[in-house]
Structure formats: C-alpha cells, structure tokens
Write a protein that holds these residues in place. Sequence first.
Motif, short mmCIF file in Angstrom:
data_model
loop_
_atom_site.label_atom_id
_atom_site.label_comp_id
_atom_site.label_asym_id
_atom_site.label_seq_id
_atom_site.Cartn_x
_atom_site.Cartn_y
_atom_site.Cartn_z
N TYR A 32 0.85 -1.19 0.00
CA TYR A 32 0.00 0.00 0.00
C TYR A 32 0.88 1.23 0.00
CZ TYR A 32 -3.39 3.51 1.50
OH TYR A 32 -4.17 4.63 1.58
N ASP A 33 0.58 2.18 -0.90
CA ASP A 33 1.28 3.45 -0.97
C ASP A 33 0.45 4.54 -0.31
OD1 ASP A 33 3.38 2.41 -2.44
OD2 ASP A 33 2.38 2.77 -4.36
N LEU A 34 1.13 5.43 0.41
CA LEU A 34 0.43 6.58 0.97
C LEU A 34 -0.11 7.44 -0.16
CD1 LEU A 34 2.80 7.64 3.89
CD2 LEU A 34 0.61 6.46 4.05
N PRO A 35 -1.38 7.88 -0.05
CA PRO A 35 -1.99 8.64 -1.15
C PRO A 35 -1.60 10.11 -1.17
CG PRO A 35 -3.59 8.33 0.60
CD PRO A 35 -2.35 7.57 1.02
N ASP A 36 -1.02 10.64 -0.10
CA ASP A 36 -0.69 12.07 -0.02
C ASP A 36 0.54 12.36 -0.87
OD1 ASP A 36 -0.11 14.66 0.64
OD2 ASP A 36 -0.33 14.38 2.80
N SER A 37 0.41 13.26 -1.83
CA SER A 37 1.53 13.56 -2.73
C SER A 37 2.66 14.30 -2.04
CB SER A 37 1.03 14.39 -3.93
OG SER A 37 0.47 15.62 -3.48
N ALA A 38 2.38 14.90 -0.87
CA ALA A 38 3.41 15.66 -0.17
C ALA A 38 4.35 14.76 0.61
CB ALA A 38 2.76 16.67 0.78
N VAL A 39 3.96 13.53 0.85
CA VAL A 39 4.80 12.57 1.56
C VAL A 39 4.94 11.33 0.69
CG1 VAL A 39 4.06 13.44 3.80
CG2 VAL A 39 2.84 11.51 2.76
#
Length: 514
Positions: A32-39
């Motif tokens: 699973y990848d974090l969906p937040d583009s800033a992190v």
Amino acid sequence: MLAPTLLLIPFLCGTQAAANNWEVACKGECSYDLPDSAVSGTLKIFGASSAVSDITPAGGWTILDCDTDSLAQSVRLACQTSACEHLFEGQGAIDTVVRLPETCGASPFARVAGIQVDPDQTLPSDVAATITTIGNLTSMVFLLSIDTDFAAADSTKTGPISFSLEGYNFPTTTDAGNSTTRRGLKVRDNITAFNDTNSVSLPVLSIDQTFPLFSASVDCTDFSASVSASFETKIDATVSIGLIAAGTVIPPEISEFAVFGGLDASVLATLGLTASATGSISTGKISLYTYSLAGINFPGIFTLGPAFTIYGEIDADLSAVVDLSVDLAYTLNTTAYLPSSAAPSNSGSTPADSTLVVSAVPTATLNATVTPILTPELSLGLTALGIIDATVALDIPGSLSVALNVDGNGSATGTVGTGSSGSGSASGSIDACIDIGAAVGVNLEASGSLSLLGLSATETYPLYTNSWDLYNKCASANGSTRRAAERRTTGISCPTSSSVTSLEQIIDEIISAF
C-alpha cells in the motif's frame, strides 16, 4: 530566507516499484502506498498464501456498508465473484490480514476478528446486476468484524505475517542504478538499504513573531517598578523525517527500525529586556509556538507524527535599571538517527551577526547578568502495532550569557560569557566590562515504550555542542582597552545627563575602541 534545497536524504529502495495495484488481488502478500503527494511511504504485508487476502473489488468483494474513519467495526459486504473464496482458504477467514478499499476503514489493512452470514441478504439492484452466479459464495452477503488488534490473532494458525515499511515527509524517486550503502543498518531481503536521492526541495516554515517571556511589577514608594522580557523571533526552518521498519504484524514484533529527523534553520531571536526593578527572575521552559507537520501515517500499524515547537526561557539577576536588546543569531544544519547505530549523526551551527543595544539609567553603577535560551524542537510521536508508544525529540537549545558591569568609581570587573576563553581584565582602572557569549547544542531524546527497540524508558543522546564569544571587552576612562569581538556590531546608548559625565565618557571610550 533559507534556501529550500537542503541535503542528500537517505531512503530505501523496495523490492517492487509499483507497490499499490488495485487491479490485482492480494494473495499472501500486498502493498500500500500513501496517497498524499506531499509525503511518500510504502507498507508491505506478506505471509502464507491464505494468511493475507483482500476485500476490495479485485479480491471479488463489494462493500455495502463501512465506516471510513473507524479502525474496528463491522463491515457489510457481498461476494461479487468467485475470487472472494480466497478469504476462507487455509486457516479460514478469522485472523486473516485483509487489504481494505480506500473508502472503508481508517487503515489500509485490518485483521478479520469475526465473520457471519448476514441475516439480511438484500442487495441493492445496481450491485445485484453486476454479480456473477459462478462460485459457491457469489451473491452472498456477510458481516465482517475487523480491527487492528493484531496481538489477539492466533499466530499458530496463520503462521507469521511479516511487514516492511518506509516513509518520508517528502516525495522520493528511486534510481535503480544506485549502489546500496548499508551505513550500519541491519537489513532484510525485502529492505535493500539506505541509498542517496538527489537533493530534495522541502517547504520552508517561516516564523516572524514576538513572544512574551516574562512580565511582573511591584509597587514601590510613589511609583511602580517592573520587569518585562520578550523574544522577537525570525526563523526559517526546513524539516525532513524518515522511518523504516520491519518485523511481523502477527505476532506483533519489530526486528528492524530506524527513524531520522533533519532540521535546517536560520535563527534570529532578539531578546528585549526592560527592567526598572532589581532582583532575580527565572521563567523555566515556556512553549512559545507549535506547528504540526505532515506525518507518515499507516493508522493502526505505524504512525509517525512530527511537530515543530519553539521554547523560550530566561534567567536574570538585576541590580540596576536597564533596557537591553541583544541578538541570538545562528544557522543550523543537523540530521539525527535513532538508533544512533543506524547511520552517522551530523550536526553543525554557525554564529551569525549579532547586535547589542543597551540603555542604562544615569547612575554610576550598573550590574546585570542575563541568560536567555531559545530552543527549537522537532518532536516525532511514534506508535506501532499497539506495542510502541514513544516520542523522539531533536532539541536545539541556543543560549546567550550577557554580563554588564559598570562602575563610575573605577573598580568594575567583567564576567566571561558561555564559550569565552578568559575573565575580564584591563590595565589601570577598569570602569566598564561587557561580556556576551553564546552556545548552541543538539540533543536527541527518546522516551516512552522503547524496550522493543533495545532502548531504556528514557534516553538522551548529546549529538553536538558549539560555543563562541560574541563580545568581550573592558575599558577605562583613561582609554585602556581589551580585545574586541569579531564580526559583531555593538551600539551602546545612555540617556543624556550632566550628572553622569564620567559614565558617558566610559561608554564613549568603549564605542570608540570598538
């Protein structure tokens, strides 16, 4: 303004590039990848083929009812295709770790705590129209109890279910051609090692604000005397954080762990002190400012929440009426790792130009010692698998030591500030001494349930210290002087009064000599 492009950040290269594929069902392993583009962050779960499953459409399921924000809940779902039967293979559905759709539950993964056939087998018409009739369970509606209480699972039935994760508060890109460098961190096959990225650009946190430190007054005969102190701060800071970990979610164990925090900052803190009363003040550590930063969040599994805080304090002994304004100015570049064996810690600070301005009430004697401390802090709150709840903090206390001694009778002494190399002295009659020293330290502090990481309940790691003499000078009315400060500008003023000619002459001598 501090340049936002900072440093080479270490990061992990995972064994697979596209970690989050919603088109492929999870069978024995899932990412699973974090969906937040800033992190950036990836969590991988893997175990026996039947121990890791999927309740997304790729896994053959349609969610009928689910709370988006809950970790523990009952989910109503329907078997849409025969792929759903994977959930019941092997040891059965109980204690299987499942991937959840983005709109179901607060965590990307959960444990199946219970399952039953829903007495209400009613399906919405749009869902019923998409369900195939092939398979033993298709079109059946279930109630699935899920949670993140992985410690409650029976690992003798599921076998060990492992995890690996990495996360950063900035986007990362990998270069397959880079060679790996271990830097002292034990690694598994599923975690390659620390690599170097290109320089990354991080957002700058700018603070331009005045914070009160202390204020008090006392009634005197025919008038009121008071003391007040404040910090006027101008700080530009960039923060980088990263986390890697590996172990098992069932049973909950952590075999490998490393976290780093980096802070680059330019700091200008101007202490303003106005005193018409004598005595001593000591404020203790006061929180002046707090800002929550983007964190690395896999709820119920691993969470790393950073915050940037500024603390201030002052200690002073005053035996004269005085207005004082003095700068604590420096630049800082530091990165720290926990455990300290994971990678080398590096820290550095450089003093910047500082200005001292003093106004003294026209008396022949002035004595004051003032020690202001400003501490920027990067704190990381860490929770993991219900077995770790800890805080790691990077503290950077910066302090001044200011000593002012003036005696119009020609018998004053100088007191050396932090980081100075000698005491005040001069030939002939000494009429005035001014001494200012500064120091900056970097400490890494860890507290909480850290025994699983091989640490005691509270650990403090002094990483760095530096001190310097901002200004150290004595002067007499006949012109004898001692060394002046380097790279500093100093302005000293006194209210004009014909009754203090000798004091004005002393101060003029200091200015002229500088």
